[in-house]
Design an enzyme around this catalytic site. Structure first.
Site, PDB file in Angstrom:
ATOM      1  N   ASP A 162       0.817  -1.210   0.000  1.00  0.00           N
ATOM      2  CA  ASP A 162       0.000   0.000   0.000  1.00  0.00           C
ATOM      3  C   ASP A 162       0.854   1.264   0.000  1.00  0.00           C
ATOM      4  O   ASP A 162       1.367   1.677   1.046  1.00  0.00           O
ATOM      5  CB  ASP A 162      -0.901  -0.030   1.254  1.00  0.00           C
ATOM      6  CG  ASP A 162      -1.771   1.192   1.361  1.00  0.00           C
ATOM      7  OD1 ASP A 162      -2.337   1.439   2.453  1.00  0.00           O
ATOM      8  OD2 ASP A 162      -1.892   1.922   0.351  1.00  0.00           O
TER       9      ASP A 162
HETATM   10  O1  LIG Z   1      -6.391   5.422   4.017  1.00  0.00           O
HETATM   11  C1  LIG Z   1      -6.235   5.718   2.857  1.00  0.00           C
HETATM   12  C2  LIG Z   1      -6.008   4.668   1.824  1.00  0.00           C
HETATM   13  C3  LIG Z   1      -7.026   3.564   1.997  1.00  0.00           C
HETATM   14  C4  LIG Z   1      -6.739   2.440   1.035  1.00  0.00           C
HETATM   15  C5  LIG Z   1      -5.319   1.992   1.166  1.00  0.00           C
HETATM   16  N1  LIG Z   1      -4.384   3.080   0.968  1.00  0.00           N
HETATM   17  C6  LIG Z   1      -4.590   4.151   1.940  1.00  0.00           C
HETATM   18  N2  LIG Z   1      -6.323   6.953   2.425  1.00  0.00           N
HETATM   19  C7  LIG Z   1      -6.070   7.298   1.044  1.00  0.00           C
HETATM   20  C8  LIG Z   1      -4.983   8.334   1.012  1.00  0.00           C
HETATM   21  C9  LIG Z   1      -5.360   9.487   1.879  1.00  0.00           C
HETATM   22  C10 LIG Z   1      -5.598   9.067   3.294  1.00  0.00           C
HETATM   23  C11 LIG Z   1      -6.651   8.008   3.352  1.00  0.00           C
END
Ligand SMILES: O=C([C@@H]1CCCNC1)N1CCCCC1
Length: 327
Positions: free
Chosen positions: A33
């Site tokens: 990720d």
């Molecule tokens: O939590 C996330 C993503 C969720 C899916 C997995 N990657 C991270 N965000 C996206 C980027 C801005 C902050 C929130």
């Protein structure tokens, strides 16, 4: 020591890509990720009801495990899912790249979305370590830990569309994986993401619209989330498309022919094939779009629907940058 690991689509819609990661010889399937910076795993410390169906890391079986006493972590993702737990270090191996003393975050609690996603045994964050959630001291990502042992301080993503495994490579840029030249763009690390400014967009054979789009490259987000102007222009070219609040996004007849979406990266025009934007069946004969609104997020997210159309270089040199090439 450079490495290469397969990235296998979790389901028929490429909703996420899972990679085998070995922690002291225990191999789990993790979601790489680039939008977060914690390496966390399902573990034997979870309530048994939350363990079901997952491969668990058991620190008591690891000879190299060192608990970090009093250290904790707690992460909430943009989709509302989350997890929390305790921390230790261990030997972590991804493809041929092995590092010792890597922080491994043990889940003692996970949200229901993770419990039900039984193919996923945790996440390996590849954003900047500045947004790691461990307290009292933030920990390094796997990439940061490995960087000094790599031929070059880079990793690349070559994700594939539907049913095919792709790869993440660490330490090298494999020129057999792309065509033409690589276009590099500056990255702003202030928010801890691989964040850059896109140069505009075009829908199908339409003219290119120059506009600055503040976006992050996020392998952990499935779809493309862009400004409403882009979304409206795109679905205007799809007969029968409409915003369906019950589905939480734009849907269209599954029989529709979808135009390509071109996204500008500097002077490079990255083309997302229309077929990639038919993400999945929604309800009845309607399908859910792979391009949706970024309203409420604060910036755009160029997720897997975009990234799998490109060969992407995450350059972690002292001036971090992103590279994109066709393939
Ligand atoms: O939590 C996330 C993503 C969720 C899916 C997995 N990657 C991270 N965000 C996206 C980027 C801005 C902050 C929130």
């Amino acid at each position: 020591n450079d490495g290469s690991v397969t990235a296998s689509p979790e389901d028929a819609y490429d909703s996420e890509y899972l990679c085998p990661v070995s922690i002291d010889g225990q191999t789990l399937a993790l979601d790489f990720d680039t939008g977060s910076a914690d390496l966390w795993v399902f573990s034997t410390s979870l309530p048994s009801s939350e363990q079901k169906g997952h491969t668990l890391f058991d620190p008591s079986k690891s000879t190299n495990w060192k608990a970090l006493s009093g250290y904790k972590w707690n992460i909430t993702y943009g989709d509302g899912s989350g997890a929390s737990g305790t921390v230790g270090t261990d030997v972590v191996t991804v493809g041929g790249t092995s590092v010792s003393g890597q922080a491994v975050e043990i889940a003692t609690k996970v949200s229901s979305a993770f419990v039900s996603d039984t193919a996923n045994d945790g996440l390996l964050g590849l954003a900047f370590s500045s947004i790691n959630t461990v307290t009292p001291k933030a920990q390094h990502t796997f990439f940061d830990t490995a960087k000094s042992s790599l031929s070059s301080p880079v990793f690349t993503a070559d994700l594939k569309h539907r049913q095919l495994p792709g790869t993440y490579d660490f330490g090298t840029i494999d020129s057999s994986k792309y065509t033409g030249t690589i276009t590099y763009i500056d990255v702003d690390t202030a928010n801890g993401f691989w964040e850059f400014t896109g140069s505009g967009y075009a829908v199908g054979s339409g003219s290119f619209v120059s506009s600055s789009i503040d976006a992050i490259a996020d392998t952990g987000t499935t779809l493309i989330y862009v400004p409403d102007a882009v979304v409206t222009a795109y679905y205007k070219q799809v007969s029968g498309a409409s915003y369906d609040s019950s589905q939480g996004g734009y849907t269209f007849p599954c029989s529709a022919t979808l135009p390509n979406l071109t996204l500008g990266i500097g002077s490079y025009h990255a083309v997302v094939p229309g077929q990639y934007i038919n993400y999945s069946p929604a309800s009845g004969s309607k399908c859910f779009g792979g391009v949706q609104s970024d309203s409420g997020i604060g910036f755009s997210i160029y997720g897997d629907v975009f990234l799998k159309s490109q060969f992407v270089i995450f350059d972690g040199s002292s001036t971090p940058r992103l590279g994109f090439a066709a393939k």
